[in-house]
Design a protein around this motif. Structure first.
Motif, PDB file in Angstrom:
ATOM      1  N   LYS A 131       0.840  -1.193   0.000  1.00 28.85           N
ATOM      2  CA  LYS A 131       0.000   0.000   0.000  1.00 28.85           C
ATOM      3  C   LYS A 131       0.878   1.247   0.000  1.00 28.85           C
ATOM      4  N   VAL A 132       0.354   2.318  -0.544  1.00 25.99           N
ATOM      5  CA  VAL A 132       1.101   3.574  -0.615  1.00 25.99           C
ATOM      6  C   VAL A 132       1.495   4.047   0.778  1.00 25.99           C
ATOM      7  N   CYS A 133       0.584   3.966   1.738  1.00 24.44           N
ATOM      8  CA  CYS A 133       0.903   4.431   3.091  1.00 24.44           C
ATOM      9  C   CYS A 133       2.038   3.598   3.696  1.00 24.44           C
ATOM     10  N   LEU A 156       4.403   2.031   1.913  1.00 23.78           N
ATOM     11  CA  LEU A 156       5.590   2.412   1.165  1.00 23.78           C
ATOM     12  C   LEU A 156       6.185   3.696   1.740  1.00 23.78           C
TER      13      LEU A 156
END
Length: 68
Positions: free
Chosen positions: A47-49, A51
């Protein structure tokens, strides 16, 4: 086109350069070592968060994961 496999390899390489273990990373991210291993190995979605948190722990600019 974005290749998530390359991003995972870069995360692993930055972690190794820093001398951080998967256990250390998982502790800093408040997840299990197994969960962190699954992130690096591609067994779960990155997930972006997550990362962004990984980049923070590694003290790198998140954009460096997307460029050569």
């Amino acid at each position: 086109m974005l290749d998530i496999k390359i991003i995972r390899i870069k995360i692993r390489n930055y972690r190794l350069i820093k001398g951080y273990s998967q256990e250390y990373m998982s502790s800093e991210l408040n997840i299990s070592q197994t969960a962190y291993h699954k992130i690096e190995s591609g067994k779960i979605k990155l997930k972006v968060c997550t990362l962004l948190k990984i980049a923070d722990v590694l003290e790198i600019n998140p954009l460096s994961l997307f460029t050569n």
